[in-house]
Design a protein around this motif. Structure first.
Motif, PDB file in Angstrom:
ATOM      1  N   THR A  95       0.821  -1.205   0.000  1.00 52.49           N
ATOM      2  CA  THR A  95       0.000   0.000   0.000  1.00 52.49           C
ATOM      3  C   THR A  95       0.859   1.260   0.000  1.00 52.49           C
ATOM      4  O   THR A  95       0.526   2.255  -0.665  1.00 52.49           O
ATOM      5  CB  THR A  95      -0.931  -0.011   1.226  1.00 52.49           C
ATOM      6  N   LEU A  96       1.976   1.238   0.718  1.00 50.88           N
ATOM      7  CA  LEU A  96       2.871   2.394   0.732  1.00 50.88           C
ATOM      8  C   LEU A  96       3.427   2.663  -0.669  1.00 50.88           C
ATOM      9  O   LEU A  96       3.620   3.819  -1.063  1.00 50.88           O
ATOM     10  CB  LEU A  96       4.021   2.164   1.716  1.00 50.88           C
ATOM     11  N   ASP A  97       3.670   1.595  -1.436  1.00 51.89           N
ATOM     12  CA  ASP A  97       4.168   1.761  -2.805  1.00 51.89           C
ATOM     13  C   ASP A  97       3.132   2.466  -3.683  1.00 51.89           C
ATOM     14  O   ASP A  97       3.487   3.246  -4.573  1.00 51.89           O
ATOM     15  CB  ASP A  97       4.515   0.405  -3.422  1.00 51.89           C
ATOM     16  N   GLY A  98       1.847   2.173  -3.439  1.00 44.22           N
ATOM     17  CA  GLY A  98       0.798   2.847  -4.190  1.00 44.22           C
ATOM     18  C   GLY A  98       0.764   4.337  -3.907  1.00 44.22           C
ATOM     19  O   GLY A  98       0.596   5.161  -4.820  1.00 44.22           O
ATOM     20  N   LEU A  99       0.926   4.703  -2.644  1.00 40.23           N
ATOM     21  CA  LEU A  99       0.992   6.118  -2.287  1.00 40.23           C
ATOM     22  C   LEU A  99       2.211   6.788  -2.899  1.00 40.23           C
ATOM     23  O   LEU A  99       2.142   7.915  -3.397  1.00 40.23           O
ATOM     24  CB  LEU A  99       1.031   6.256  -0.764  1.00 40.23           C
ATOM     25  N   ALA A 100       3.339   6.093  -2.860  1.00 45.84           N
ATOM     26  CA  ALA A 100       4.558   6.644  -3.444  1.00 45.84           C
ATOM     27  C   ALA A 100       4.383   6.876  -4.941  1.00 45.84           C
ATOM     28  O   ALA A 100       4.774   7.923  -5.476  1.00 45.84           O
ATOM     29  CB  ALA A 100       5.731   5.692  -3.186  1.00 45.84           C
ATOM     30  N   TYR A 101       3.811   5.908  -5.626  1.00 39.82           N
ATOM     31  CA  TYR A 101       3.594   6.002  -7.073  1.00 39.82           C
ATOM     32  C   TYR A 101       2.723   7.201  -7.415  1.00 39.82           C
ATOM     33  O   TYR A 101       2.994   7.934  -8.378  1.00 39.82           O
ATOM     34  CB  TYR A 101       2.956   4.711  -7.569  1.00 39.82           C
ATOM     35  N   ALA A 102       1.683   7.432  -6.617  1.00 36.88           N
ATOM     36  CA  ALA A 102       0.768   8.550  -6.871  1.00 36.88           C
ATOM     37  C   ALA A 102       1.426   9.905  -6.623  1.00 36.88           C
ATOM     38  O   ALA A 102       1.007  10.918  -7.173  1.00 36.88           O
ATOM     39  CB  ALA A 102      -0.471   8.414  -5.995  1.00 36.88           C
ATOM     40  N   THR A 163       7.384  15.974  12.981  1.00 36.08           N
ATOM     41  CA  THR A 163       8.332  15.015  12.394  1.00 36.08           C
ATOM     42  C   THR A 163       8.400  15.145  10.882  1.00 36.08           C
ATOM     43  O   THR A 163       9.467  14.936  10.287  1.00 36.08           O
ATOM     44  CB  THR A 163       7.927  13.578  12.772  1.00 36.08           C
ATOM     45  N   PHE A 164       7.255  15.498  10.267  1.00 28.89           N
ATOM     46  CA  PHE A 164       7.176  15.586   8.802  1.00 28.89           C
ATOM     47  C   PHE A 164       6.748  16.998   8.384  1.00 28.89           C
ATOM     48  O   PHE A 164       5.621  17.192   7.911  1.00 28.89           O
ATOM     49  CB  PHE A 164       6.175  14.561   8.268  1.00 28.89           C
ATOM     50  N   PRO A 165       7.609  17.995   8.561  1.00 23.41           N
ATOM     51  CA  PRO A 165       7.214  19.370   8.238  1.00 23.41           C
ATOM     52  C   PRO A 165       6.982  19.605   6.746  1.00 23.41           C
ATOM     53  O   PRO A 165       6.355  20.599   6.368  1.00 23.41           O
ATOM     54  CB  PRO A 165       8.401  20.200   8.750  1.00 23.41           C
ATOM     55  N   ARG A 166       7.462  18.698   5.907  1.00 27.40           N
ATOM     56  CA  ARG A 166       7.282  18.857   4.457  1.00 27.40           C
ATOM     57  C   ARG A 166       6.214  17.888   3.924  1.00 27.40           C
ATOM     58  O   ARG A 166       6.288  17.430   2.787  1.00 27.40           O
ATOM     59  CB  ARG A 166       8.614  18.645   3.735  1.00 27.40           C
ATOM     60  N   ALA A 167       5.217  17.599   4.752  1.00 27.80           N
ATOM     61  CA  ALA A 167       4.148  16.676   4.357  1.00 27.80           C
ATOM     62  C   ALA A 167       3.279  17.276   3.254  1.00 27.80           C
ATOM     63  O   ALA A 167       3.065  18.487   3.199  1.00 27.80           O
ATOM     64  CB  ALA A 167       3.288  16.339   5.566  1.00 27.80           C
ATOM     65  N   ARG A 168       2.770  16.395   2.389  1.00 33.84           N
ATOM     66  CA  ARG A 168       1.971  16.835   1.252  1.00 33.84           C
ATOM     67  C   ARG A 168       1.020  15.719   0.842  1.00 33.84           C
ATOM     68  O   ARG A 168       1.092  14.603   1.356  1.00 33.84           O
ATOM     69  CB  ARG A 168       2.875  17.219   0.073  1.00 33.84           C
ATOM     70  N   GLU A 169       0.103  16.029  -0.060  1.00 34.85           N
ATOM     71  CA  GLU A 169      -0.787  15.023  -0.635  1.00 34.85           C
ATOM     72  C   GLU A 169       0.020  14.086  -1.531  1.00 34.85           C
ATOM     73  O   GLU A 169       1.103  14.457  -2.001  1.00 34.85           O
ATOM     74  CB  GLU A 169      -1.894  15.713  -1.447  1.00 34.85           C
ATOM     75  N   PRO A 170      -0.514  12.867  -1.802  1.00 33.65           N
ATOM     76  CA  PRO A 170      -1.827  12.342  -1.428  1.00 33.65           C
ATOM     77  C   PRO A 170      -1.896  11.878   0.029  1.00 33.65           C
ATOM     78  O   PRO A 170      -0.887  11.461   0.602  1.00 33.65           O
ATOM     79  CB  PRO A 170      -2.019  11.159  -2.385  1.00 33.65           C
ATOM     80  N   ALA A 175      -6.814   3.041  -5.430  1.00 34.07           N
ATOM     81  CA  ALA A 175      -6.701   1.805  -6.203  1.00 34.07           C
ATOM     82  C   ALA A 175      -6.247   2.104  -7.627  1.00 34.07           C
ATOM     83  O   ALA A 175      -5.624   1.265  -8.277  1.00 34.07           O
ATOM     84  CB  ALA A 175      -8.036   1.067  -6.208  1.00 34.07           C
ATOM     85  N   ALA A 176      -6.545   3.306  -8.107  1.00 35.79           N
ATOM     86  CA  ALA A 176      -6.098   3.696  -9.443  1.00 35.79           C
ATOM     87  C   ALA A 176      -4.573   3.676  -9.521  1.00 35.79           C
ATOM     88  O   ALA A 176      -3.986   3.195 -10.499  1.00 35.79           O
ATOM     89  CB  ALA A 176      -6.632   5.081  -9.788  1.00 35.79           C
ATOM     90  N   ALA A 177      -3.915   4.196  -8.470  1.00 36.94           N
ATOM     91  CA  ALA A 177      -2.453   4.180  -8.447  1.00 36.94           C
ATOM     92  C   ALA A 177      -1.919   2.760  -8.314  1.00 36.94           C
ATOM     93  O   ALA A 177      -0.934   2.387  -8.967  1.00 36.94           O
ATOM     94  CB  ALA A 177      -1.940   5.047  -7.300  1.00 36.94           C
ATOM     95  N   LEU A 178      -2.551   1.956  -7.459  1.00 33.74           N
ATOM     96  CA  LEU A 178      -2.130   0.559  -7.310  1.00 33.74           C
ATOM     97  C   LEU A 178      -2.230  -0.188  -8.635  1.00 33.74           C
ATOM     98  O   LEU A 178      -1.317  -0.929  -9.020  1.00 33.74           O
ATOM     99  CB  LEU A 178      -3.006  -0.150  -6.274  1.00 33.74           C
ATOM    100  N   ALA A 179      -3.348   0.009  -9.330  1.00 32.72           N
ATOM    101  CA  ALA A 179      -3.562  -0.680 -10.600  1.00 32.72           C
ATOM    102  C   ALA A 179      -2.547  -0.222 -11.646  1.00 32.72           C
ATOM    103  O   ALA A 179      -2.009  -1.037 -12.407  1.00 32.72           O
ATOM    104  CB  ALA A 179      -4.984  -0.425 -11.098  1.00 32.72           C
ATOM    105  N   SER A 180      -2.287   1.071 -11.702  1.00 35.53           N
ATOM    106  CA  SER A 180      -1.332   1.603 -12.678  1.00 35.53           C
ATOM    107  C   SER A 180       0.072   1.077 -12.409  1.00 35.53           C
ATOM    108  O   SER A 180       0.806   0.717 -13.340  1.00 35.53           O
ATOM    109  CB  SER A 180      -1.338   3.139 -12.634  1.00 35.53           C
ATOM    110  N   LEU A 181       0.460   1.042 -11.133  1.00 34.75           N
ATOM    111  CA  LEU A 181       1.772   0.510 -10.772  1.00 34.75           C
ATOM    112  C   LEU A 181       1.868  -0.973 -11.122  1.00 34.75           C
ATOM    113  O   LEU A 181       2.865  -1.432 -11.698  1.00 34.75           O
ATOM    114  CB  LEU A 181       2.019   0.714  -9.278  1.00 34.75           C
TER     115      LEU A 181
END
Length: 217
Positions: A95-102, A163-170, A175-181
């Motif tokens: 799941t983390l890979d899907g977030l990274a991909y997006a 801890t994460f001052p440079r946090a951003r979306e997503p 599932a769109a990102a998971l499927a594309s990856l």
């Protein structure tokens, strides 16, 4: 190739259909307490929107976490059931890979999701397609040095700005990102992970210690 992707490892109940080239239809709802109630209607909605029959699907893609026990197993059990019923392969994607991909980032960064108990599930990435560390679960303060100065994505990063001052979306995986990856990896001939859960810690519900079994004489 026609991939049905789903993920319930975060508060998002997310489903998508991918034809090997692009996302055909997708659905995402954020509700941490209704994964089981929302997932199958979301699958029906995506199939109806794309005018696709379930038996046309050639593969299932499922987010394997890390994530909380209860929510995560909803998606995994559903994916396994679809795979068995349709006779198609079930591919696991972190799941983390899907977030990274997006995120589409091309510099080192961190993905962090909310693990509850004031902890995060996290991993470091060299870019949006390359994970540099294994997924882990920690208190944000304990990893502050390891993630210092890095951009971060995910709900866990947004929850802990100290801890994460440079946090951003997503914020949540799609599932769109998971499927594309997954489609990208399959086209390249890469082997995807088995659909097995990444829990990283024991479930909240456990048998009490020193439990005494009472049996009739």
């Amino acid at each position: 190739m026609l991939l049905l992707a789903l993920d319930t490892a975060t508060p998002a109940v997310t489903v998508a259909l991918h034809d090997g080239d692009s996302v055909v239809a997708s659905s995402s709802q954020v509700d941490a307490r209704r994964h089981g109630e929302l997932l199958l209607p979301a699958v029906d909605r995506v199939l109806a929107e794309s005018d696709t029959r379930l038996d046309a699907v050639t593969g299932i893609v499922v987010g394997v976490g890390p994530g909380p026990y209860t929510g995560l197993r909803v998606g995994l059990m559903t994916a396994d059931t679809f795979g068995l019923a349709l006779g198609v392969p079930v591919h696991g994607v972190c799941t983390l890979d899907g977030l990274a991909y997006a995120s589409d980032l091309t510099v080192p960064f961190v993905v962090a999701t909310d693990a509850r108990r004031k902890e995060v599930y996290w991993a470091r990435y060299d870019d949006s397609r390359t994970r540099a560390t294994e997924p882990a679960v920690d208190r944000p303060a304990d990893i502050a040095e390891a993630v210092e100065g890095l951009p971060a994505v995910g709900a866990g990063a947004l929850l802990y700005p100290d801890t994460f001052p440079r946090a951003r979306e997503p914020e949540h995986v799609s599932a769109a990102a998971l499927a594309s990856l997954a489609a990208e990896k399959l086209r390249a001939g890469e082997e995807l992970a088995a659909p097995r859960p990444l829990y990283l810690r024991r479930p909240d519900a456990q048998v009490p210690k020193n439990y005494k079994v009472v049996t009739p004489k």
